[in-house]
Design a protein around this motif. Structure first.
Motif, short mmCIF file in Angstrom:
data_model
loop_
_atom_site.label_atom_id
_atom_site.label_comp_id
_atom_site.label_asym_id
_atom_site.label_seq_id
_atom_site.Cartn_x
_atom_site.Cartn_y
_atom_site.Cartn_z
N MET A 20 -11.97 -11.20 -0.19
CA MET A 20 -11.80 -10.28 1.48
C MET A 20 -10.76 -8.39 1.15
O MET A 20 -10.05 -9.00 0.60
CB MET A 20 -11.24 -11.40 2.19
CG MET A 20 -11.05 -9.89 3.76
SD MET A 20 -10.70 -11.52 5.38
CE MET A 20 -10.16 -9.86 6.36
N LYS A 21 -11.68 -8.05 1.43
CA LYS A 21 -10.65 -7.04 1.52
C LYS A 21 -10.82 -6.15 2.38
O LYS A 21 -11.49 -5.49 3.73
CB LYS A 21 -11.49 -5.57 0.40
CG LYS A 21 -11.51 -6.27 -0.75
CD LYS A 21 -12.24 -5.37 -1.73
CE LYS A 21 -12.57 -5.77 -3.03
NZ LYS A 21 -13.28 -4.82 -4.19
N ASN A 22 -9.25 -4.90 2.69
CA ASN A 22 -9.31 -4.04 3.74
C ASN A 22 -9.71 -3.50 3.02
O ASN A 22 -8.45 -2.89 2.97
CB ASN A 22 -8.16 -4.50 5.15
CG ASN A 22 -8.58 -6.81 5.23
OD1 ASN A 22 -9.55 -6.13 6.13
ND2 ASN A 22 -7.10 -6.31 5.83
N THR A 23 -10.26 -1.90 3.84
CA THR A 23 -10.04 -1.18 2.63
C THR A 23 -9.89 0.04 3.57
O THR A 23 -10.05 0.80 4.28
CB THR A 23 -11.76 -0.47 2.36
OG1 THR A 23 -12.67 -1.48 0.97
CG2 THR A 23 -11.60 1.29 0.86
N PHE A 24 -8.89 1.05 2.85
CA PHE A 24 -8.01 2.02 3.34
C PHE A 24 -8.65 3.25 3.18
O PHE A 24 -7.54 3.65 2.15
CB PHE A 24 -6.69 1.92 3.56
CG PHE A 24 -6.04 0.75 4.32
CD1 PHE A 24 -6.41 0.89 5.68
CD2 PHE A 24 -6.23 -0.49 3.78
CE1 PHE A 24 -5.27 -0.34 6.74
CE2 PHE A 24 -5.81 -1.65 4.94
CZ PHE A 24 -5.27 -1.70 6.09
N ARG A 25 -9.03 4.23 3.54
CA ARG A 25 -9.84 5.69 2.39
C ARG A 25 -8.11 7.04 3.65
O ARG A 25 -9.75 7.52 4.30
CB ARG A 25 -10.89 5.26 2.10
CG ARG A 25 -11.53 4.57 1.82
CD ARG A 25 -13.22 4.68 1.37
NE ARG A 25 -13.53 3.71 0.84
CZ ARG A 25 -13.86 3.27 -0.31
NH1 ARG A 25 -13.56 3.94 -1.35
NH2 ARG A 25 -14.56 2.63 -0.65
N TYR A 26 -7.88 6.98 3.79
CA TYR A 26 -7.21 8.35 3.09
C TYR A 26 -8.31 9.42 3.10
O TYR A 26 -7.82 10.00 2.23
CB TYR A 26 -6.07 8.33 3.62
CG TYR A 26 -4.83 6.94 3.74
CD1 TYR A 26 -4.46 6.60 2.74
CD2 TYR A 26 -4.06 7.08 4.82
CE1 TYR A 26 -3.91 4.92 3.18
CE2 TYR A 26 -3.84 6.26 5.46
CZ TYR A 26 -3.13 4.87 4.10
OH TYR A 26 -2.59 4.21 4.79
N CYS A 27 -8.45 8.53 3.43
CA CYS A 27 -8.66 9.30 2.67
C CYS A 27 -7.23 9.86 1.83
O CYS A 27 -6.74 9.61 2.09
CB CYS A 27 -9.02 10.29 3.00
SG CYS A 27 -9.17 11.05 3.62
N GLN A 39 -6.42 7.44 -5.73
CA GLN A 39 -7.96 7.86 -4.89
C GLN A 39 -8.62 6.67 -3.86
O GLN A 39 -9.51 6.66 -3.13
CB GLN A 39 -8.95 7.22 -6.02
CG GLN A 39 -7.91 8.37 -7.33
CD GLN A 39 -8.43 9.19 -7.05
OE1 GLN A 39 -9.98 10.12 -7.29
NE2 GLN A 39 -8.23 10.60 -7.43
N ASP A 40 -7.83 5.28 -3.69
CA ASP A 40 -7.90 4.48 -2.90
C ASP A 40 -7.74 3.58 -2.74
O ASP A 40 -6.41 3.01 -3.55
CB ASP A 40 -9.57 3.92 -3.90
CG ASP A 40 -10.18 2.97 -1.85
OD1 ASP A 40 -9.71 2.49 -1.11
OD2 ASP A 40 -11.18 2.66 -2.83
N GLN A 41 -7.56 2.47 -1.59
CA GLN A 41 -6.72 0.95 -1.80
C GLN A 41 -6.82 0.50 -0.75
O GLN A 41 -7.65 0.73 -0.24
CB GLN A 41 -5.10 1.97 -1.27
CG GLN A 41 -5.19 2.23 0.50
CD GLN A 41 -3.85 2.75 0.46
OE1 GLN A 41 -3.22 4.07 0.29
NE2 GLN A 41 -3.07 2.04 1.14
N PHE A 42 -6.46 -1.13 -1.08
CA PHE A 42 -7.14 -1.72 -0.34
C PHE A 42 -6.19 -3.15 -1.03
O PHE A 42 -5.86 -2.91 -1.60
CB PHE A 42 -9.04 -2.25 -0.90
CG PHE A 42 -8.53 -2.56 -1.62
CD1 PHE A 42 -8.52 -3.80 -3.12
CD2 PHE A 42 -9.35 -1.54 -3.55
CE1 PHE A 42 -8.95 -3.83 -4.48
CE2 PHE A 42 -9.45 -1.42 -4.70
CZ PHE A 42 -9.08 -2.98 -5.16
N THR A 43 -6.56 -3.87 0.25
CA THR A 43 -5.39 -5.80 0.19
C THR A 43 -6.68 -6.61 0.19
O THR A 43 -7.43 -6.25 0.52
CB THR A 43 -4.83 -5.75 1.83
OG1 THR A 43 -5.74 -5.82 2.62
CG2 THR A 43 -3.44 -4.21 2.23
#
Length: 362
Positions: free
Chosen positions: A1-8, A58-62
């Protein structure tokens, strides 16, 4: 399971090799740009010195039950990629809702590690070879040997589907000819090079500017394909020529505009051979790095120089992961990752949400 944070510069060519490592302009020193560089400068309460190194998120997720994953690229102030870093060179700082400043998170207790990034990152190299008449008649054997060394140096061992190379060639036709589609197999790529013969081309002219524009389009397509797969993509275009544009199908202005307007995740390298090249133009096209050989005997050395830079580019992307002590209900938490490499340091700040986090970490 992922919560994707793109801040970009106009260069003199000697009988020896002259190489120019141009500063990469795919590093944006305003890291909060929202395209390549995501994140921001660390809070002043940490008292860090100015950055000598740049961590470009570039990207991050939990991932439950409590893992935080950050994919970032590392470069120095000149834009040169930094490869070969270890997890113990990074320090983690977190700031929760009740913290005035940031607290150090033990790397050992948090199981901090640099993980294989193949699931979240693709790297493609596009090797573009000038096979116009002058090359085929005077330096084909040396070019094949140099290209083979390039492939063997760049394709990682063991091979991985996340790192591929495609080979194209051009002459005077209005076409960038495919020699081998993107492949992670060094054996397949070198076999394609070995199959090049002196009668492969029917047009003795040189459509250099067309090759620049078309290879840029190919690299952009590869990045889009990665994005459609929810994977971060990077690409390197490596172009070899022994002359200038003779076909006049496309203008110099349009070719340079294609390079200038290309995605920040595309790096450009050029390799020039002999006295008939335009070194200034090749340096503008090869904005990441350019090398020049005065004669065909030096060609393999120039290819090896570029192969090192291409490998460094690919290996400067890191997937840093750790287990956070933050738990469900703590909401958004600020995160700073600091890197120390010898006497140099750099840091970047971002945030993550701990919703659903419990004890333990995979």
């Amino acid at each position: 399971m992922k919560n994707t944070f793109r801040y970009c510069f106009l260069l003199s060519l000697t009988v020896l090799i002259f190489s120019c490592g141009n500063a990469d302009d795919d590093v944006n020193f305003d890291i909060n740009d929202g395209e390549l560089g995501q994140g921001k400068d660390p809070d002043d309460c940490l008292g860090f010195d100015d950055n000598d190194l740049f961590l470009s998120i570039q990207d991050q997720f939990t991932t439950l039950p409590g893992k935080v994953s950050i994919l970032f690229r590392v470069s120095d102030v000149q834009g040169n990629p930094i490869s070969g870093l270890r997890a113990d060179q990074f320090t983690i700082y977190e700031q929760g809702r009740n913290d005035d400043c940031f607290n150090v998170i033990s790397s050992s207790e948090s199981q901090a590690r640099i993980s294989p990034n193949s699931q979240v990152f693709n790297n493609n190299t596009v090797l573009v070879l000038d096979l116009s008449n002058s090359v085929l008649q005077s330096s084909l054997a040396e070019l094949k040997s140099a290209s083979t060394s390039f492939v063997n140096n760049v394709i990682p061992t063991p091979e991985t589907e996340s790192f591929k190379m495609a080979i194209y060639w051009f002459d005077g036709e209005d076409e960038l000819h495919l020699l081998n589609e993107p492949s992670s197999s060094a054996a397949e790529l070198t076999a394609a090079i070995d199959g090049i013969t002196s009668d492969i081309s029917n047009d003795p002219s040189t459509d250099l500017y067309g090759a620049v524009i078309k290879s840029t389009d190919i690299a952009e397509d590869l990045l889009r394909e990665s994005q459609q797969e929810s994977v971060i993509g990077a690409a390197s275009i490596v172009l070899f020529t022994d002359g200038t544009d003779q076909a006049s199908r496309y203008s110099e202005e349009n070719a340079l505009r294609a390079v200038e307007n290309a995605s920040r995740n595309i790096s450009y390298f050029t390799i020039g051979l002999g006295a008939e090249i335009d070194a200034d133009i090749l340096m503008e096209i090869g904005k990441t790095a350019s090398v020049f050989a005065g004669n065909k005997e030096e060609l393999e050395t120039t290819f090896n120089q570029i192969s090192q830079r291409v490998s460094e580019q690919a290996n400067s992307f890191y997937l840093f992961e750790y287990c956070t002590p933050k738990r469900d209900g703590s909401g958004d938490n600020n995160l700073v990752i600091q890197l120390t490499n010898g006497s140099l340091q750099g840091a970047v700040q971002t945030k993550f949400n701990a919703n659903g986090f419990t004890g333990g970490c995979e």
